[in-house]
Design a protein around this motif. Structure first.
Motif, PDB file in Angstrom:
ATOM      1  N   GLN A 174       0.829  -1.209   0.000  1.00 56.73           N
ATOM      2  CA  GLN A 174       0.000   0.000   0.000  1.00 56.73           C
ATOM      3  C   GLN A 174       0.861   1.256   0.000  1.00 56.73           C
ATOM      4  O   GLN A 174       0.591   2.209  -0.727  1.00 56.73           O
ATOM      5  N   HIS A 175       1.918   1.254   0.816  1.00 54.67           N
ATOM      6  CA  HIS A 175       2.799   2.428   0.863  1.00 54.67           C
ATOM      7  C   HIS A 175       3.516   2.610  -0.473  1.00 54.67           C
ATOM      8  O   HIS A 175       3.621   3.741  -0.981  1.00 54.67           O
ATOM      9  N   GLU A 176       4.033   1.539  -1.061  1.00 58.36           N
ATOM     10  CA  GLU A 176       4.691   1.630  -2.363  1.00 58.36           C
ATOM     11  C   GLU A 176       3.713   2.150  -3.421  1.00 58.36           C
ATOM     12  O   GLU A 176       4.080   2.957  -4.275  1.00 58.36           O
ATOM     13  N   TRP A 177       2.475   1.673  -3.354  1.00 57.66           N
ATOM     14  CA  TRP A 177       1.453   2.087  -4.307  1.00 57.66           C
ATOM     15  C   TRP A 177       1.235   3.599  -4.248  1.00 57.66           C
ATOM     16  O   TRP A 177       1.159   4.276  -5.266  1.00 57.66           O
ATOM     17  N   GLU A 178       1.153   4.136  -3.032  1.00 55.01           N
ATOM     18  CA  GLU A 178       0.994   5.587  -2.871  1.00 55.01           C
ATOM     19  C   GLU A 178       2.199   6.323  -3.447  1.00 55.01           C
ATOM     20  O   GLU A 178       2.047   7.360  -4.106  1.00 55.01           O
ATOM     21  N   THR A 179       3.388   5.783  -3.213  1.00 54.85           N
ATOM     22  CA  THR A 179       4.608   6.414  -3.716  1.00 54.85           C
ATOM     23  C   THR A 179       4.649   6.381  -5.241  1.00 54.85           C
ATOM     24  O   THR A 179       4.959   7.381  -5.886  1.00 54.85           O
ATOM     25  N   VAL A 180       4.324   5.225  -5.822  1.00 58.62           N
ATOM     26  CA  VAL A 180       4.313   5.089  -7.278  1.00 58.62           C
ATOM     27  C   VAL A 180       3.321   6.067  -7.887  1.00 58.62           C
ATOM     28  O   VAL A 180       3.635   6.762  -8.866  1.00 58.62           O
ATOM     29  N   ARG A 181       2.128   6.152  -7.335  1.00 63.06           N
ATOM     30  CA  ARG A 181       1.112   7.057  -7.873  1.00 63.06           C
ATOM     31  C   ARG A 181       1.576   8.514  -7.813  1.00 63.06           C
ATOM     32  O   ARG A 181       1.326   9.290  -8.729  1.00 63.06           O
ATOM     33  N   MET A 182       2.286   8.870  -6.766  1.00 63.53           N
ATOM     34  CA  MET A 182       2.797  10.236  -6.660  1.00 63.53           C
ATOM     35  C   MET A 182       3.947  10.455  -7.652  1.00 63.53           C
ATOM     36  O   MET A 182       3.990  11.464  -8.359  1.00 63.53           O
ATOM     37  N   LEU A 183       4.876   9.511  -7.706  1.00 62.15           N
ATOM     38  CA  LEU A 183       6.046   9.664  -8.576  1.00 62.15           C
ATOM     39  C   LEU A 183       5.686   9.743 -10.052  1.00 62.15           C
ATOM     40  O   LEU A 183       6.255  10.554 -10.785  1.00 62.15           O
ATOM     41  N   VAL A 184       4.768   8.893 -10.510  1.00 61.43           N
ATOM     42  CA  VAL A 184       4.429   8.930 -11.942  1.00 61.43           C
ATOM     43  C   VAL A 184       3.836  10.276 -12.328  1.00 61.43           C
ATOM     44  O   VAL A 184       4.054  10.752 -13.445  1.00 61.43           O
ATOM     45  N   ASP A 185       3.134  10.912 -11.400  1.00 58.48           N
ATOM     46  CA  ASP A 185       2.543  12.214 -11.708  1.00 58.48           C
ATOM     47  C   ASP A 185       3.561  13.349 -11.640  1.00 58.48           C
ATOM     48  O   ASP A 185       3.325  14.427 -12.189  1.00 58.48           O
ATOM     49  N   TYR A 186       4.697  13.121 -10.990  1.00 61.49           N
ATOM     50  CA  TYR A 186       5.804  14.082 -11.104  1.00 61.49           C
ATOM     51  C   TYR A 186       6.448  13.941 -12.480  1.00 61.49           C
ATOM     52  O   TYR A 186       6.876  14.926 -13.071  1.00 61.49           O
ATOM     53  N   VAL A 187       6.520  12.722 -12.991  1.00 62.23           N
ATOM     54  CA  VAL A 187       7.119  12.486 -14.303  1.00 62.23           C
ATOM     55  C   VAL A 187       6.210  13.036 -15.404  1.00 62.23           C
ATOM     56  O   VAL A 187       6.657  13.757 -16.290  1.00 62.23           O
ATOM     57  N   ILE A 188       4.933  12.686 -15.353  1.00 64.10           N
ATOM     58  CA  ILE A 188       3.969  13.183 -16.348  1.00 64.10           C
ATOM     59  C   ILE A 188       2.749  13.724 -15.606  1.00 64.10           C
ATOM     60  O   ILE A 188       1.807  12.997 -15.302  1.00 64.10           O
ATOM     61  N   PRO A 189       2.783  15.026 -15.304  1.00 65.68           N
ATOM     62  CA  PRO A 189       1.640  15.628 -14.607  1.00 65.68           C
ATOM     63  C   PRO A 189       0.498  15.938 -15.573  1.00 65.68           C
ATOM     64  O   PRO A 189       0.677  15.954 -16.790  1.00 65.68           O
ATOM     65  N   ARG A 190      -0.654  16.192 -15.014  1.00 63.44           N
ATOM     66  CA  ARG A 190      -1.806  16.640 -15.806  1.00 63.44           C
ATOM     67  C   ARG A 190      -1.500  18.035 -16.339  1.00 63.44           C
ATOM     68  O   ARG A 190      -0.902  18.856 -15.655  1.00 63.44           O
ATOM     69  N   ASP A 191      -1.881  18.277 -17.573  1.00 69.53           N
ATOM     70  CA  ASP A 191      -1.737  19.617 -18.137  1.00 69.53           C
ATOM     71  C   ASP A 191      -2.969  19.933 -18.968  1.00 69.53           C
ATOM     72  O   ASP A 191      -3.941  19.170 -18.959  1.00 69.53           O
ATOM     73  N   ASP A 192      -2.937  21.049 -19.696  1.00 70.81           N
ATOM     74  CA  ASP A 192      -4.124  21.445 -20.454  1.00 70.81           C
ATOM     75  C   ASP A 192      -4.327  20.592 -21.698  1.00 70.81           C
ATOM     76  O   ASP A 192      -5.354  20.703 -22.367  1.00 70.81           O
ATOM     77  N   ARG A 193      -3.388  19.712 -21.998  1.00 74.65           N
ATOM     78  CA  ARG A 193      -3.501  18.852 -23.176  1.00 74.65           C
ATOM     79  C   ARG A 193      -4.046  17.468 -22.835  1.00 74.65           C
ATOM     80  O   ARG A 193      -4.773  16.873 -23.613  1.00 74.65           O
ATOM     81  N   SER A 194      -3.666  16.943 -21.656  1.00 73.71           N
ATOM     82  CA  SER A 194      -4.150  15.613 -21.275  1.00 73.71           C
ATOM     83  C   SER A 194      -4.023  15.411 -19.773  1.00 73.71           C
ATOM     84  O   SER A 194      -3.468  16.248 -19.066  1.00 73.71           O
ATOM     85  N   GLY A 195      -4.499  14.270 -19.339  1.00 76.14           N
ATOM     86  CA  GLY A 195      -4.422  13.920 -17.927  1.00 76.14           C
ATOM     87  C   GLY A 195      -3.022  13.492 -17.531  1.00 76.14           C
ATOM     88  O   GLY A 195      -2.095  13.450 -18.338  1.00 76.14           O
ATOM     89  N   SER A 196      -2.887  13.133 -16.276  1.00 73.66           N
ATOM     90  CA  SER A 196      -1.594  12.728 -15.728  1.00 73.66           C
ATOM     91  C   SER A 196      -1.339  11.244 -15.998  1.00 73.66           C
ATOM     92  O   SER A 196      -2.204  10.524 -16.508  1.00 73.66           O
ATOM     93  N   ALA A 197      -0.146  10.807 -15.613  1.00 69.37           N
ATOM     94  CA  ALA A 197       0.190   9.385 -15.745  1.00 69.37           C
ATOM     95  C   ALA A 197      -0.775   8.520 -14.938  1.00 69.37           C
ATOM     96  O   ALA A 197      -1.182   7.442 -15.394  1.00 69.37           O
ATOM     97  N   THR A 198      -1.172   8.980 -13.770  1.00 65.96           N
ATOM     98  CA  THR A 198      -2.137   8.216 -12.980  1.00 65.96           C
ATOM     99  C   THR A 198      -3.479   8.151 -13.698  1.00 65.96           C
ATOM    100  O   THR A 198      -4.120   7.096 -13.732  1.00 65.96           O
ATOM    101  N   ASP A 199      -3.903   9.252 -14.297  1.00 69.63           N
ATOM    102  CA  ASP A 199      -5.157   9.264 -15.052  1.00 69.63           C
ATOM    103  C   ASP A 199      -5.127   8.262 -16.203  1.00 69.63           C
ATOM    104  O   ASP A 199      -6.151   7.693 -16.576  1.00 69.63           O
ATOM    105  N   ALA A 200      -3.934   8.047 -16.776  1.00 70.27           N
ATOM    106  CA  ALA A 200      -3.782   7.128 -17.910  1.00 70.27           C
ATOM    107  C   ALA A 200      -3.639   5.673 -17.485  1.00 70.27           C
ATOM    108  O   ALA A 200      -3.585   4.788 -18.336  1.00 70.27           O
ATOM    109  N   GLY A 201      -3.546   5.405 -16.184  1.00 69.42           N
ATOM    110  CA  GLY A 201      -3.427   4.026 -15.716  1.00 69.42           C
ATOM    111  C   GLY A 201      -2.005   3.512 -15.610  1.00 69.42           C
ATOM    112  O   GLY A 201      -1.778   2.300 -15.541  1.00 69.42           O
TER     113      GLY A 201
END
Length: 197
Positions: free
Chosen positions: A48-75
């Motif tokens: 569970q802790h790793e999952w929270e970390t992964v979800r946060m880290l992927v969104d630092y790599v590819i955040p949501r912007d005005d063109r598309s959603g974030s890495a978490t949004d993309a699955g």
């Protein structure tokens, strides 16, 4: 089972996994991950802790912007969880890297990465995001983050959202081809003069 990995364990784990093979088959796996997305998703590999970390880290790599959603949004986190099960040789590197980033955050800020302040998390990532500028003692973090960023990108740009973000125009019938646009030809410094069909 709950175990907090200390810095020495994380570095040792990452050193053993430094040459682990890169994951393959991203588009097929991403399709599977997208179908698994939803409120009821339970990771098969990540704690569970790793999952929270992964979800946060992927969104630092590819955040949501005005063109598309974030890495978490993309699955992408679901994609990564599936990849860890499909490619067990990658598990050691992933778990070691997540342990390293938590150990480094605890040493510096007294909190796991997800519990640190936004500015603290960004400062730590800035030290490992650019390999050429990173201090030698950060080499384990650099190796982890490079691999993590690559997997995030593979997951995102092989997802439906990522393909739309690229504005990919392939797989369509072109009924009339007028050649390369003149402005592109000028930019490349080439011309059709002297070419024959």
């Amino acid at each position: 089972m709950s175990h907090t990995m200390n810095r020495r364990e994380a570095l040792g784990t990452m050193a053993l996994a430094a040459l682990a093979a890169a994951c393959e088959g991203a588009p097929v796996v991403m399709a599977h991950a997208e179908s698994a997305m939803g409120a009821g998703f339970e990771p098969a590999f990540f704690t569970q802790h790793e999952w929270e970390t992964v979800r946060m880290l992927v969104d630092y790599v590819i955040p949501r912007d005005d063109r598309s959603g974030s890495a978490t949004d993309a699955g992408v986190p679901e994609f990564m969880d599936f990849m860890m099960i499909e490619y067990p040789d990658s598990q050691l590197a992933m778990r070691g890297g997540l342990g390293w980033i938590d150990a480094e955050s605890r040493d510096r800020f007294g909190a796991a990465f997800v519990d640190a302040a936004e500015a603290e998390r960004r400062a730590l990532l800035d030290e490992i995001a650019w390999p050429d500028r990173a201090a030698p003692e950060m080499s384990q973090g650099v190796a982890f983050f490079n691999r993590f960023r690559d997997m995030t990108s593979s997951g995102f740009w092989s997802s439906k959202m990522g393909v739309e973000d690229l504005r990919y125009m392939g797989n369509t019938v072109v009924t009339n081809w007028d050649g390369c646009p003149p402005e592109a030809m000028r930019k490349l410094g080439v011309s059709y003069d002297g070419w024959s069909a």
